[in-house]
Write a protein that holds these residues in place. Structure first.
Motif, PDB file in Angstrom:
ATOM      1  N   PHE A 164       0.838  -1.209   0.000  1.00 56.21           N
ATOM      2  CA  PHE A 164       0.000   0.000   0.000  1.00 56.21           C
ATOM      3  C   PHE A 164       0.870   1.256   0.000  1.00 56.21           C
ATOM      4  O   PHE A 164       0.639   2.200  -0.760  1.00 56.21           O
ATOM      5  CB  PHE A 164      -0.924  -0.002   1.229  1.00 56.21           C
ATOM      6  CG  PHE A 164      -1.816   1.209   1.303  1.00 56.21           C
ATOM      7  CD1 PHE A 164      -1.383   2.381   1.908  1.00 56.21           C
ATOM      8  CD2 PHE A 164      -3.096   1.179   0.764  1.00 56.21           C
ATOM      9  CE1 PHE A 164      -2.200   3.491   1.976  1.00 56.21           C
ATOM     10  CE2 PHE A 164      -3.919   2.290   0.818  1.00 56.21           C
ATOM     11  CZ  PHE A 164      -3.460   3.458   1.435  1.00 56.21           C
ATOM     12  N   GLN A 165       1.910   1.272   0.854  1.00 54.23           N
ATOM     13  CA  GLN A 165       2.709   2.480   1.011  1.00 54.23           C
ATOM     14  C   GLN A 165       3.550   2.768  -0.221  1.00 54.23           C
ATOM     15  O   GLN A 165       3.815   3.929  -0.526  1.00 54.23           O
ATOM     16  CB  GLN A 165       3.603   2.359   2.252  1.00 54.23           C
ATOM     17  CG  GLN A 165       2.861   2.161   3.566  1.00 54.23           C
ATOM     18  CD  GLN A 165       1.828   3.228   3.828  1.00 54.23           C
ATOM     19  OE1 GLN A 165       1.930   4.329   3.289  1.00 54.23           O
ATOM     20  NE2 GLN A 165       0.827   2.897   4.628  1.00 54.23           N
ATOM     21  N   ILE A 166       3.984   1.726  -0.945  1.00 55.44           N
ATOM     22  CA  ILE A 166       4.738   1.956  -2.177  1.00 55.44           C
ATOM     23  C   ILE A 166       3.875   2.723  -3.176  1.00 55.44           C
ATOM     24  O   ILE A 166       4.303   3.710  -3.780  1.00 55.44           O
ATOM     25  CB  ILE A 166       5.226   0.624  -2.773  1.00 55.44           C
ATOM     26  CG1 ILE A 166       6.352   0.041  -1.906  1.00 55.44           C
ATOM     27  CG2 ILE A 166       5.707   0.815  -4.220  1.00 55.44           C
ATOM     28  CD1 ILE A 166       6.804  -1.333  -2.343  1.00 55.44           C
ATOM     29  N   GLY A 167       2.637   2.273  -3.356  1.00 57.97           N
ATOM     30  CA  GLY A 167       1.748   2.962  -4.285  1.00 57.97           C
ATOM     31  C   GLY A 167       1.468   4.388  -3.855  1.00 57.97           C
ATOM     32  O   GLY A 167       1.491   5.317  -4.670  1.00 57.97           O
ATOM     33  N   ALA A 168       1.197   4.584  -2.540  1.00 57.54           N
ATOM     34  CA  ALA A 168       0.886   5.927  -2.044  1.00 57.54           C
ATOM     35  C   ALA A 168       2.076   6.857  -2.191  1.00 57.54           C
ATOM     36  O   ALA A 168       1.926   8.026  -2.566  1.00 57.54           O
ATOM     37  CB  ALA A 168       0.448   5.848  -0.579  1.00 57.54           C
ATOM     38  N   THR A 169       3.288   6.354  -1.907  1.00 54.33           N
ATOM     39  CA  THR A 169       4.477   7.203  -1.993  1.00 54.33           C
ATOM     40  C   THR A 169       4.799   7.546  -3.443  1.00 54.33           C
ATOM     41  O   THR A 169       5.188   8.679  -3.752  1.00 54.33           O
ATOM     42  CB  THR A 169       5.679   6.495  -1.339  1.00 54.33           C
ATOM     43  OG1 THR A 169       5.342   6.164   0.016  1.00 54.33           O
ATOM     44  CG2 THR A 169       6.904   7.395  -1.358  1.00 54.33           C
ATOM     45  N   LEU A 170       4.647   6.580  -4.361  1.00 51.41           N
ATOM     46  CA  LEU A 170       4.861   6.876  -5.780  1.00 51.41           C
ATOM     47  C   LEU A 170       3.907   7.963  -6.255  1.00 51.41           C
ATOM     48  O   LEU A 170       4.303   8.884  -6.977  1.00 51.41           O
ATOM     49  CB  LEU A 170       4.679   5.597  -6.611  1.00 51.41           C
ATOM     50  CG  LEU A 170       5.809   4.565  -6.526  1.00 51.41           C
ATOM     51  CD1 LEU A 170       5.414   3.301  -7.279  1.00 51.41           C
ATOM     52  CD2 LEU A 170       7.096   5.146  -7.083  1.00 51.41           C
ATOM     53  N   PHE A 171       2.647   7.852  -5.847  1.00 51.47           N
ATOM     54  CA  PHE A 171       1.673   8.859  -6.242  1.00 51.47           C
ATOM     55  C   PHE A 171       2.067  10.235  -5.695  1.00 51.47           C
ATOM     56  O   PHE A 171       2.035  11.240  -6.412  1.00 51.47           O
ATOM     57  CB  PHE A 171       0.280   8.473  -5.738  1.00 51.47           C
ATOM     58  CG  PHE A 171      -0.766   9.528  -6.002  1.00 51.47           C
ATOM     59  CD1 PHE A 171      -1.206  10.366  -4.976  1.00 51.47           C
ATOM     60  CD2 PHE A 171      -1.307   9.693  -7.260  1.00 51.47           C
ATOM     61  CE1 PHE A 171      -2.153  11.335  -5.213  1.00 51.47           C
ATOM     62  CE2 PHE A 171      -2.266  10.664  -7.506  1.00 51.47           C
ATOM     63  CZ  PHE A 171      -2.683  11.484  -6.473  1.00 51.47           C
ATOM     64  N   ALA A 172       2.475  10.280  -4.424  1.00 50.17           N
ATOM     65  CA  ALA A 172       2.881  11.556  -3.820  1.00 50.17           C
ATOM     66  C   ALA A 172       4.084  12.136  -4.544  1.00 50.17           C
ATOM     67  O   ALA A 172       4.154  13.340  -4.801  1.00 50.17           O
ATOM     68  CB  ALA A 172       3.184  11.365  -2.336  1.00 50.17           C
TER      69      ALA A 172
END
Length: 787
Positions: A113-121
């Motif tokens: 989950f955090q990989i996707g959220a951080t990439l988006f950010a």
């Protein structure tokens, strides 16, 4: 904050398995369950994740559509790929059974989950950086700034279960934005960067506080479910956790009777534990009675609750209370068929967000709209005409000779005068009119529904408002203004064309005496076309060898010996003939062409220097625009010295006071770097400003050239003679050389020589001539016997 039924604080199977285990195992199970709850909260609202990601993609696509910058298109494509990956993660999580997951499985979900959220950010951060640093579109910049603020707030609310990741995501989003704002060379953008730092810190504090609440609540609830036998103790822990929460929390059963509320909820809604307020309707009615909610807000909450019960989906709403607070409500279903309402007071965060958005549109000194907001308003005029808006007038207001106040009294006093002027202008227009500060001492008024006569009346009101002296402390300032007016659609079909027309009218006001109003006339375009045509032809002429340098000697008054020559640019147009520098130099100054011309002059002067005797140096005028590109100027001179084309000690750069006022810190640094190469500096046109004495001490000039206006007045003007004598006295004390400019007859020469000045320049000694003529004159002087 999101605590959903899907997160499951405990399960019956887990409760059964834990019966009879030692306390150490119970603690380990509670910890594992807590992590499962926290990770589950990340996946509790997939719709909000998808919507926010889609919004981010739309921001990039809109930015690409408005600017046609393919960087935004590339970013949007990458973000779409990231979104598809995140959707796949959400779907797999929803389809998976999480009852018997071990710690490693929970950790994998967490990391994915955090990989996707951080990439988006990170992608959003890159988009913000590119919008500010690489585009000039105010709409794109404002859109990206607002999106960044919104996404940062969303991370805090949705991902509070993992504060470290939230901090990383906020940094990935906001740091590129701050860097772009800091390097934008816009003072108010740098101020916005400071507020973003404060906004980030506020979010960090909030997410840490919210995480503590989530972890405390998860611990208390999981342990209570795990060990029913110690329910009283666990209930007390849950109660303490609820009391410690900074958010209001209340739960209702399927009949909307209250089950549980914390103290913070009671504070926010003005309700206690009374039985009379033990259902949703009674709570809302009491909150309205206490003015904690408006009737319309209470109705909206009822609608959200009804929708949640019916559709079993979470709802989030932002409300503004009668007391002026901003509340963020999160309503979601519970496992038992009831609802959970979490309320957060986001007033401070909202205030900071609004301040950032306001600063993005407002000039910080005057409170008027800034240049970017003006561009947005101008862009709306054309579509307005097509939609049937009658007419719009634009007043372009430029203060007359305001620079002298900054030069003589400093920018602090100048800023106070500008604030007073802005208030005068504001008082002269209607509330419905739009006002913006266009530049340092330039203002623009957009007046709807105004024809030519109305625009002139409005301009006269502004002139009258500015006519009384402005009093700052014990000083009085009489500030005039020149105004150019244009009316659309008569003078142009859109805002950009009208601004050009108003600029042409302002040029007319300035060139015909200042302190007056001019309405645009079509014949003004001929003058504009002439300037545009000359700019284009200058570029062609520079490439085609149409420019040349003439040199005017600087001589010793006593001996008549030439000690240096000043390089003066000349343009020999093949059709129009000789064009005066007073006409083409200002045009070049308003474009980037002046830097190309300045570099050509330096290189040509360096070549010509080799043909002059070693004891003669060359002085070259440097434009303020060249000092705004210091690296290019320094690199050019370094190359000339390295190539051996010019001995540094024989090259002198002439600066005017405008170079010094423009950016004193940058000018000082550039002069220091050039001086380290061996170059010398002279201050040209001394005496035309009011802060020159200070410049002599600050900038350590090698030479100061007295303006030609003193030469014509010194013979019969005692004040002018005193000024010249003072400068020569300072020269003796500080250690620079004084040159008198513009000497045309013997009387002027004698008067200047009487003050002790040794060097002079003017028609009396020689007019600007081509290098061949100068060489011949120098050769003749050497061959003429002394005496």
């Amino acid at each position: 904050m999101s605590i959903s039924a899907d997160s499951r604080f405990a399960s019956e199977g887990l409760e059964t398995r834990q019966m009879g285990r030692p306390r150490r195992d119970v603690r380990r199970s509670v910890s594992a369950e807590r992590e499962s709850i926290l990770v589950g909260s990340l996946f509790s609202s997939p719709a909000s994740i998808v919507i926010s990601n889609v919004v981010g993609i739309m921001v990039m696509l809109m930015s690409w559509h408005w600017t046609r910058d393919n960087t935004f298109y590339t970013l949007s494509c990458v973000t779409i790929a990231v979104l598809l990956g995140r959707i796949a993660t959400l779907v797999r999580y929803r389809l998976a059974c999480h009852e018997d997951e071990d710690g490693r499985a929970v950790r994998r979900w967490d990391i994915e989950f955090q990989i996707g959220a951080t990439l988006f950010a990170g992608l959003q951060g890159i988009s913000c950086f590119h919008a500010i640093s690489a585009t000039s579109s105010p709409a794109v910049q404002i859109l990206n700034v607002i999106a960044a603020v919104a996404f940062s707030s969303g991370y805090v609310a949705r991902n509070a279960a993992r504060p470290k990741y939230v901090i990383v995501q906020v940094l990935c989003l906001c740091v590129p934005l701050m860097l772009a704002l800091e390097h934008s060379n816009q003072p108010y953008y740098r101020a916005i960067a400071v507020f973003i730092v404060l906004y980030m810190l506020t979010n960090f504090v909030i997410v840490l506080s919210l995480n503590r609440n989530l972890r405390a609540l998860a611990d208390a609830t999981a342990e209570a479910r795990e060990n029913e036998g110690s329910s009283r103790k666990h209930a007390e822990q849950a109660h303490l956790a609820l009391r410690a929460m900074t958010h209001g929390l209340v739960t209702f059963d399927e009949t909307l009777s209250r089950e549980l509320q914390n103290d913070r909820h009671g504070e926010l809604y003005g309700v206690g534990d009374d039985h009379d307020e033990a259902n949703l309707e009674a709570m809302l009615a009491h909150a309205v009675k206490c003015r904690r909610l408006s009737r319309s807000d209470a109705t909206l909450i009822r609608q959200d609750v009804a929708r949640t019960l019916k559709e079993e989906v979470a709802n989030t709403r932002e409300l503004t209370t009668p007391e002026g607070k901003t509340l963020l409500l999160h309503v979601e279903p519970t496992e038992s068929g009831g609802i959970l309402i979490v309320t957060e007071d986001i007033s401070e965060r909202k205030h900071t967000q609004q301040k950032i958005e306001t600063m993005a549109r407002t000039d910080p000194l005057t409170g008027m709209a800034n240049r970017h907001e003006l561009d947005r308003m101008l862009a709306s005029i054309g579509p307005g005409f097509r939609e049937g808006i009658g007419s719009v007038a634009i007043l372009y207001i430029d203060l007359d000779d305001f620079k002298t106040i900054n030069d003589s009294l400093g920018h602090a006093t100048g800023d106070k005068v500008l604030v007073a002027i802005a208030e005068r202008i504001r008082s002269a227009v209607r509330v419905s009119d739009f006002l913006a500060r266009f530049g340092g001492d330039e203002f623009v008024a957009i007046i709807p529904s105004a024809d030519s006569d109305a625009s002139l009346v409005a301009a006269e009101r502004v002139m009258q408002a500015l006519s009384p002296p402005i009093i700052i402390g014990d000083r009085k300032f009489s500030i005039g203004a020149s105004i150019g007016a244009a009316v659309g659609p008569r003078h142009g079909p859109d805002g950009a064309t009208l601004m050009t027309a108003a600029d042409l009218a302002l040029y007319e006001s300035k060139s015909t005496g200042k302190n007056r109003v001019s309405l645009f006339r079509p014949e003004m375009e001929a003058s504009f076309r002439r300037r545009t045509e000359l700019e284009r032809e200058m570029r062609e002429g520079l490439a085609g060898g149409q420019f040349d340098l003439h040199y005017q000697p600087i001589v010793e008054i006593d001996s008549g010996k030439v000690v240096s020559v000043e390089a003066l640019l000349r343009w020999n147009h093949p059709v129009k003939g000789s064009i005066s520098p007073s006409e083409f130099i200002p045009i070049a100054e308003r474009s980037d062409l002046i830097s190309d011309l300045g570099e050509w002059v330096l290189r040509r002067a360096a070549c010509d220097l080799a043909r002059l005797p070693e004891e003669i140096s060359i002085s070259v005028n440097v434009s303020p625009m060249q000092f705004r590109q210091p690296q290019r100027l320094v690199t050019t001179i370094r190359e000339l010295i390295a190539e051996g084309k010019v001995p540094a000690e024989r090259l002198e750069l002439e600066l005017t006071e405008s170079v010094l006022v423009d950016n004193p810190e940058l000018t000082l640094a550039t002069m220091k770097e050039l001086r380290s190469l061996g170059l010398r500096f002279s201050l040209d046109d001394f005496g035309t400003g009011y802060a020159s004495i200070g410049y002599l001490a600050t900038y350590s000039f090698d030479k100061v050239k007295i303006d030609r206006s003193f030469a014509s007045a010194i013979a019969d003007n005692g004040a002018a003679r005193s000024v010249v004598e003072l400068v020569q006295h300072l020269a003796d004390r500080i250690g620079f050389i004084v040159v008198a400019e513009g000497l045309e007859d013997a009387d002027q020469v004698d008067a200047i020589a009487a003050t002790g000045i040794a060097l002079a320049q003017g028609y009396f000694f020689g007019r600007p001539e081509p290098l061949d003529v100068i060489e011949a004159e120098l050769k003749a002087a050497r061959n003429t016997p002394a005496g």
